[in-house]
Design a protein around this motif. Sequence first.
Motif, PDB file in Angstrom:
ATOM      1  N   ARG A 179      24.740 -48.766  26.668  1.00 60.44           N
ATOM      2  CA  ARG A 179      25.469 -47.505  26.631  1.00 60.44           C
ATOM      3  C   ARG A 179      26.859 -47.641  26.012  1.00 60.44           C
ATOM      4  N   ALA A 223      29.536 -47.757  15.389  1.00 57.95           N
ATOM      5  CA  ALA A 223      28.425 -48.230  14.556  1.00 57.95           C
ATOM      6  C   ALA A 223      28.619 -49.696  14.184  1.00 57.95           C
ATOM      7  N   GLN A 226      27.323 -52.118  16.758  1.00 61.09           N
ATOM      8  CA  GLN A 226      25.876 -52.318  16.669  1.00 61.09           C
ATOM      9  C   GLN A 226      25.534 -53.274  15.546  1.00 61.09           C
ATOM     10  N   ALA A 272      27.712 -38.979  21.296  1.00 59.28           N
ATOM     11  CA  ALA A 272      26.305 -39.285  21.579  1.00 59.28           C
ATOM     12  C   ALA A 272      25.410 -38.844  20.425  1.00 59.28           C
ATOM     13  N   LYS A 273      25.732 -37.699  19.835  1.00 56.86           N
ATOM     14  CA  LYS A 273      24.944 -37.196  18.715  1.00 56.86           C
ATOM     15  C   LYS A 273      25.232 -37.955  17.425  1.00 56.86           C
ATOM     16  N   MET A 274      26.490 -38.378  17.260  1.00 54.79           N
ATOM     17  CA  MET A 274      26.884 -39.010  16.003  1.00 54.79           C
ATOM     18  C   MET A 274      26.379 -40.442  15.880  1.00 54.79           C
ATOM     19  N   VAL A 275      26.310 -41.169  17.004  1.00 52.77           N
ATOM     20  CA  VAL A 275      25.907 -42.578  16.933  1.00 52.77           C
ATOM     21  C   VAL A 275      24.546 -42.830  17.563  1.00 52.77           C
ATOM     22  N   GLN A 276      23.890 -41.735  17.993  1.00 49.59           N
ATOM     23  CA  GLN A 276      22.564 -41.848  18.608  1.00 49.59           C
ATOM     24  C   GLN A 276      22.565 -42.870  19.736  1.00 49.59           C
ATOM     25  N   ALA A 277      23.510 -42.698  20.655  1.00 48.31           N
ATOM     26  CA  ALA A 277      23.620 -43.627  21.778  1.00 48.31           C
ATOM     27  C   ALA A 277      23.839 -42.848  23.062  1.00 48.31           C
ATOM     28  N   GLU A 278      23.450 -43.449  24.163  1.00 49.14           N
ATOM     29  CA  GLU A 278      23.668 -42.839  25.465  1.00 49.14           C
ATOM     30  C   GLU A 278      25.117 -43.074  25.865  1.00 49.14           C
ATOM     31  N   THR A 279      25.800 -42.026  26.307  1.00 42.27           N
ATOM     32  CA  THR A 279      27.211 -42.148  26.688  1.00 42.27           C
ATOM     33  C   THR A 279      27.391 -41.790  28.159  1.00 42.27           C
TER      34      THR A 279
END
Length: 365
Positions: A179, A223, A226, A272-279
Amino acid sequence: MAHRQKRIGILTSGGDCAGLNAALRAVTHRAIRGYGWRVFGIRDGSLGLMNRPLDYVEFDLGIASGEMLRMGGTILGTINKGDPFAYPMPDGTTRDRSQEFVDGFRELGLDALIVIGGDGSMRILNKLCKQGGVPMVGIPKTIDNDVAHTDYAIGYVTALTVASEAMDRLAPTAASHHRVMLLEVMGRDVGHIAMAAGIAGGADVILIPEIPYSLEGVAGRLAETQAEGRNHALVVVAEGCKTETGHNVTHVQADGEARYGGIGQYLAARLAKMVQAETRVTVLGHVQRGGQPGPRDRMIASAFGVHAVDLIAQGKLDRMVAWQHGSVVDVPLNEVAGVTRGVDPYGTIAHTARGLGIYIGEMRV
């Protein structure tokens, strides 16, 4: 003719923090042991001298025990609203009650007043005291650490410790669940807690009121983590940080007052939408104010208290004690009252953060 025993008052004003009681204790010990004076604690800030009957307690060495060093908050109570020059009345009007404060000082027979407060309290109390000819010495306190001309104010180091410990706890759970963890810390106008806690806690992004940023810049740094092979990231944001478009994020209290808070949730939803990750968001809030003061705050508060009493004994009034380069000094109140010390966007701390690869905004360096 017998020499009159000097009487000094002391009050805490503005938001509470860890270390206030240590300062009260130090003032009491220095005044009684060093000079044989009497010390009167004024309850609830300026209200104690405005109320009739006066609201105060006389301190002695029995009250000012070592246990006071370990106590959070302030045993005198404090207020952070109710300007005596425009005091809110029950009917919705305001009234100038400043003379009541001055009259209370005289009724109690005080020779000087020690005020423990932040930049806002210093501004109001300095104005009050000057108007009424009240000799004043200031002691800086605020977890935001934004009082001018002092490296440290009482409460900052303990609050920073709490924020850093929160980072230490968030990091492993962020890694376990892959996360992006956002920690919202206090800091209405300045980002000292956010910057220091972010560096100490290994943050990837630190956002503060003093430095503009973009969501693209934040997302870009996340990003990168990752790409570096890490499955989680840490973001620290000061509560007073604006949106990328320059708007404050506030919520309205029951009394109608707008308070800072919510920037963490705002950022989490968009990132969350910009990096496709759970926040996930953690808001520390008043946890940073409360609790037992750390040893450094106890030491700084004690040094401030002793020096404040010595200033009165030397006749050096209308001054504020300050911590500069490892020593206690004193500076004119006029140079402090109402002046905010923010994070230097080009200073050592900001340079350190950038050097560690932390995204802190997009000012030219």
